[in-house]
Motif scaffolding. Sequence first.
Motif, short mmCIF file in Angstrom:
data_model
loop_
_atom_site.label_atom_id
_atom_site.label_comp_id
_atom_site.label_asym_id
_atom_site.label_seq_id
_atom_site.Cartn_x
_atom_site.Cartn_y
_atom_site.Cartn_z
N VAL A 85 0.84 -1.40 -0.11
CA VAL A 85 -0.04 0.11 0.04
C VAL A 85 0.75 1.27 -0.02
O VAL A 85 0.59 2.30 -1.00
CB VAL A 85 -0.97 -0.04 1.33
CG1 VAL A 85 -1.82 1.43 1.42
CG2 VAL A 85 -2.00 -1.23 1.29
N TYR A 137 -8.36 5.31 0.91
CA TYR A 137 -8.44 3.92 1.20
C TYR A 137 -7.77 3.62 2.54
O TYR A 137 -7.28 4.18 3.09
CB TYR A 137 -7.21 3.07 0.35
CG TYR A 137 -6.49 1.97 0.87
CD1 TYR A 137 -7.00 0.72 0.17
CD2 TYR A 137 -5.71 1.73 1.80
CE1 TYR A 137 -6.48 -0.42 0.58
CE2 TYR A 137 -5.27 0.47 2.23
CZ TYR A 137 -5.75 -0.57 1.58
OH TYR A 137 -5.34 -1.87 1.99
N HIS A 139 -7.84 0.10 5.89
CA HIS A 139 -7.82 -1.28 6.15
C HIS A 139 -8.76 -1.30 7.26
O HIS A 139 -8.41 -0.80 8.64
CB HIS A 139 -6.40 -1.84 6.46
CG HIS A 139 -6.20 -3.26 6.57
ND1 HIS A 139 -6.56 -4.23 5.54
CD2 HIS A 139 -5.80 -4.23 7.62
CE1 HIS A 139 -6.33 -5.39 5.89
NE2 HIS A 139 -6.20 -5.52 7.28
N ASN A 156 -10.53 -4.19 2.95
CA ASN A 156 -9.96 -3.16 2.29
C ASN A 156 -11.07 -2.07 1.86
O ASN A 156 -12.00 -2.94 1.04
CB ASN A 156 -9.10 -3.58 1.28
CG ASN A 156 -7.59 -4.28 1.79
OD1 ASN A 156 -7.19 -3.98 2.93
ND2 ASN A 156 -7.24 -5.32 1.20
N PHE A 158 -12.36 1.43 -0.24
CA PHE A 158 -11.88 2.38 -0.93
C PHE A 158 -13.03 3.34 -1.16
O PHE A 158 -14.21 3.05 -1.30
CB PHE A 158 -11.64 1.88 -2.42
CG PHE A 158 -10.47 0.68 -2.53
CD1 PHE A 158 -9.22 1.03 -3.15
CD2 PHE A 158 -10.84 -0.56 -2.14
CE1 PHE A 158 -8.19 0.08 -3.17
CE2 PHE A 158 -9.87 -1.43 -2.16
CZ PHE A 158 -8.69 -1.06 -2.69
N GLY A 245 -7.39 -6.30 -2.83
CA GLY A 245 -6.98 -5.00 -2.95
C GLY A 245 -5.87 -4.88 -1.80
O GLY A 245 -5.57 -3.92 -1.45
N ILE A 251 -5.19 -2.78 -6.11
CA ILE A 251 -5.52 -1.27 -5.81
C ILE A 251 -5.97 -0.73 -7.10
O ILE A 251 -7.07 0.17 -7.11
CB ILE A 251 -4.63 -0.57 -4.89
CG1 ILE A 251 -4.08 -1.40 -3.51
CG2 ILE A 251 -4.85 0.72 -4.57
CD1 ILE A 251 -3.15 -0.86 -2.69
N PHE A 255 -9.81 1.06 -7.96
CA PHE A 255 -9.85 2.60 -8.17
C PHE A 255 -10.42 2.63 -9.54
O PHE A 255 -11.08 3.68 -9.94
CB PHE A 255 -8.76 3.21 -7.75
CG PHE A 255 -8.84 3.59 -6.41
CD1 PHE A 255 -9.92 4.39 -5.91
CD2 PHE A 255 -7.62 3.44 -5.54
CE1 PHE A 255 -9.73 4.63 -4.61
CE2 PHE A 255 -7.46 3.94 -4.44
CZ PHE A 255 -8.68 4.69 -3.68
#
Length: 285
Positions: A85, A137, A139, A156, A158, A245, A251, A255
Amino acid sequence: MFAMIAIDDWRQGARASGPVSGPWWSRTSFLNALSALTFLALIAFHVWWWQGHGRPLSWVLLPSTPFLAFVPSGVIIKCVRRRWVREWASANGFHYLPESGWPLPPWDFTPFSVGRARRKRVRDAMTGRIGEYPATYFHYTWLNNNRVSLTTHYRNVFTLGLPAALPRLTMGVTIDTTTGERVLFESADFNERFFVHSTNPAFAHAVFTPRTIERLTALGRTSGAVIATRFEIVGDSLVGVTTLGNRPHQISEVFAAMTLIADGIPRFIWTDFGVSASPGERSVS
């Protein structure tokens, strides 16, 4: 236009750095092999124990063997997830927060509304912009107390901040009966990959235009992360919730799907279907 350029750029980045990002023991091929070997070892152990004792070690443990096979690879992913990340945030102009200190999301849908959840936490996070949209984003973790056992869970999450609040709409597999009936579209390929639910089918058809459906379907053919993500329009936020993710390319793919949805919303939607967002539905961004 931005969405398609972003998808192409992120796919090129994933091909260039995704497979080799992190140590060798965090690569997908190694983790898949480790899970397979763990499964075979557990099966061999159960057979050995049953032959020696005339019964399995535990009738509860036996059916959970396929899930236990993923424990070693899950531990590895947990160890390197923050690194992935952080790398993605640095490469895409996001600000990474090792400890976010953010309050719990007030959203009234799973997993945030799970009644048995204990010790809910928002762990690390990142903030930035995806095109014209403020994005975040984070966790999210919790303990699930079902009176039989205490298990740990994570998602995860978003978000994209939308220009205005809209009625609720979901895209993804769900057992939530409050999301409304399933809405079907003309594309059979899209219907097979994505499950859209709304209490207002006209609104769903207005959001998912033929062009948006075509682009999401194309992305869904190559992205397991997108198929495994549940997307929600809640207030003035577009939210994606997934157990994937973790890796940089995942990721990017999540997105990218959210950008396709947000960019594809026609302008008349904001006036014809706009609603007032409650305090619990305002954008995290």
